[in-house]
Design an enzyme around this catalytic site. Structure first.
Site, PDB file in Angstrom:
ATOM      1  N   ASP A   1       0.851  -1.191   0.000  1.00  0.00           N
ATOM      2  CA  ASP A   1       0.000   0.000   0.000  1.00  0.00           C
ATOM      3  C   ASP A   1       0.893   1.250   0.000  1.00  0.00           C
ATOM      4  OD1 ASP A   1      -3.209   0.515   1.067  1.00  0.00           O
ATOM      5  OD2 ASP A   1      -1.801   2.194   1.074  1.00  0.00           O
ATOM      6  N   ILE A   2       0.509   2.237  -0.784  1.00  0.00           N
ATOM      7  CA  ILE A   2       1.313   3.462  -0.905  1.00  0.00           C
ATOM      8  C   ILE A   2       1.284   4.295   0.383  1.00  0.00           C
ATOM      9  CG2 ILE A   2      -0.452   5.060  -1.796  1.00  0.00           C
ATOM     10  CD1 ILE A   2       1.582   5.801  -4.012  1.00  0.00           C
TER      11      ILE A   2
ATOM     12  N   ASN B   1     -13.021  -2.996   2.528  1.00  0.00           N
ATOM     13  CA  ASN B   1     -13.973  -1.889   2.646  1.00  0.00           C
ATOM     14  C   ASN B   1     -14.941  -1.935   1.465  1.00  0.00           C
ATOM     15  OD1 ASN B   1     -12.566  -0.997   4.930  1.00  0.00           O
ATOM     16  ND2 ASN B   1     -11.169   0.222   3.677  1.00  0.00           N
TER      17      ASN B   1
ATOM     18  N   HIS C   1     -10.515  -5.143  -3.297  1.00  0.00           N
ATOM     19  CA  HIS C   1      -9.160  -5.381  -2.802  1.00  0.00           C
ATOM     20  C   HIS C   1      -9.211  -5.729  -1.321  1.00  0.00           C
ATOM     21  CE1 HIS C   1     -10.006  -1.088  -2.385  1.00  0.00           C
ATOM     22  NE2 HIS C   1      -9.251  -1.111  -1.291  1.00  0.00           N
TER      23      HIS C   1
ATOM     24  N   HIS D   1      -7.115  -5.641   2.195  1.00  0.00           N
ATOM     25  CA  HIS D   1      -5.976  -5.074   2.921  1.00  0.00           C
ATOM     26  C   HIS D   1      -5.437  -6.154   3.852  1.00  0.00           C
ATOM     27  CE1 HIS D   1      -6.781  -0.643   2.342  1.00  0.00           C
ATOM     28  NE2 HIS D   1      -7.980  -1.113   2.075  1.00  0.00           N
TER      29      HIS D   1
HETATM   30  P1  5GP Z   1      -9.709   1.588   0.321  1.00  0.00           P
HETATM   31  O1  5GP Z   1      -9.808   2.840   1.136  1.00  0.00           O
HETATM   32  O2  5GP Z   1     -10.379   1.736  -1.025  1.00  0.00           O
HETATM   33  O3  5GP Z   1     -10.147   0.354   1.065  1.00  0.00           O
HETATM   34  O4  5GP Z   1      -8.172   1.378   0.083  1.00  0.00           O
HETATM   35  C1  5GP Z   1      -7.471   1.869  -0.999  1.00  0.00           C
HETATM   36  C2  5GP Z   1      -6.005   1.753  -0.656  1.00  0.00           C
HETATM   37  O5  5GP Z   1      -5.270   1.907  -1.840  1.00  0.00           O
HETATM   38  C3  5GP Z   1      -5.528   2.827   0.322  1.00  0.00           C
HETATM   39  O6  5GP Z   1      -4.993   2.212   1.491  1.00  0.00           O
HETATM   40  C4  5GP Z   1      -4.483   3.592  -0.467  1.00  0.00           C
HETATM   41  O7  5GP Z   1      -3.386   3.992   0.317  1.00  0.00           O
HETATM   42  C5  5GP Z   1      -4.092   2.598  -1.547  1.00  0.00           C
HETATM   43  N1  5GP Z   1      -3.663   3.236  -2.793  1.00  0.00           N
HETATM   44  C6  5GP Z   1      -4.321   4.241  -3.455  1.00  0.00           C
HETATM   45  N2  5GP Z   1      -3.643   4.578  -4.570  1.00  0.00           N
HETATM   46  C7  5GP Z   1      -2.551   3.761  -4.618  1.00  0.00           C
HETATM   47  C8  5GP Z   1      -1.469   3.647  -5.547  1.00  0.00           C
HETATM   48  O8  5GP Z   1      -1.369   4.352  -6.553  1.00  0.00           O
HETATM   49  N3  5GP Z   1      -0.528   2.705  -5.265  1.00  0.00           N
HETATM   50  C9  5GP Z   1      -0.598   1.896  -4.162  1.00  0.00           C
HETATM   51  N4  5GP Z   1       0.382   1.010  -3.990  1.00  0.00           N
HETATM   52  N5  5GP Z   1      -1.605   1.987  -3.270  1.00  0.00           N
HETATM   53  C10 5GP Z   1      -2.574   2.915  -3.490  1.00  0.00           C
END
Ligand code: 5GP
Length: 108
Positions: free
Chosen positions: A30-31, A86, A99, A101
């Site tokens: 995760d970034i 989520n 996705h 986590h």
């Molecule tokens: P969500 O909030 O949709 O469950 O999680 C999305 C996740 O994707 C977040 O934890 C966010 O940090 C990660 N994320 C968003 N954009 C990127 C990206 O460009 N690269 C990577 N490696 N992770 C990302």
């Protein structure tokens, strides 16, 4: 349809630290990690979230996520992990592609 950010990682259009890939899924760091080693497991076949993913795709996703989690937790010397999905904006989903986590947890 515009490609989502994770599709662009799958296509190698944007960089990511990929830790695993097979024909069905990809996993990368995760970034913006919650803890050291936080990574995401993403099915290559598009679905938005658990509302529309197919049963067999979900079963495979969870199995791969669990196996990668056990492997990474051992490698990182973590003490446990959270597995989180989520679903929809109200639940904190910001990338609208299924996705998982995996968030390693540390006692200290
Ligand atoms: P969500 O909030 O949709 O469950 O999680 C999305 C996740 O994707 C977040 O934890 C966010 O940090 C990660 N994320 C968003 N954009 C990127 C990206 O460009 N690269 C990577 N490696 N992770 C990302």
């Amino acid at each position: 349809m515009e490609r989502d950010i994770f599709q662009r990682i799958i296509d190698r259009d944007i960089p990511a630290t990929i830790i695993y890939e097979d024909a069905q899924v990809i996993a990368f760091l995760d970034i913006d990690p919650e803890t050291k080693g936080h990574f995401l497991v993403v099915p290559k076949k598009y679905s938005e979230n658990l509302y529309d993913i197919k049963d067999e795709e979900l079963a495979n996703l969870i199995l791969v996520a669990r196996n990668l989690a056990l492997e990474q937790v051992e490698k990182l010397n973590a003490d446990g992990f959270k597995l989180q999905i989520n679903n929809n904006e109200s639940a904190g989903q910001s990338v609208f592609r299924t996705h998982v986590h995996i968030i390693p947890c540390y006692e200290d």
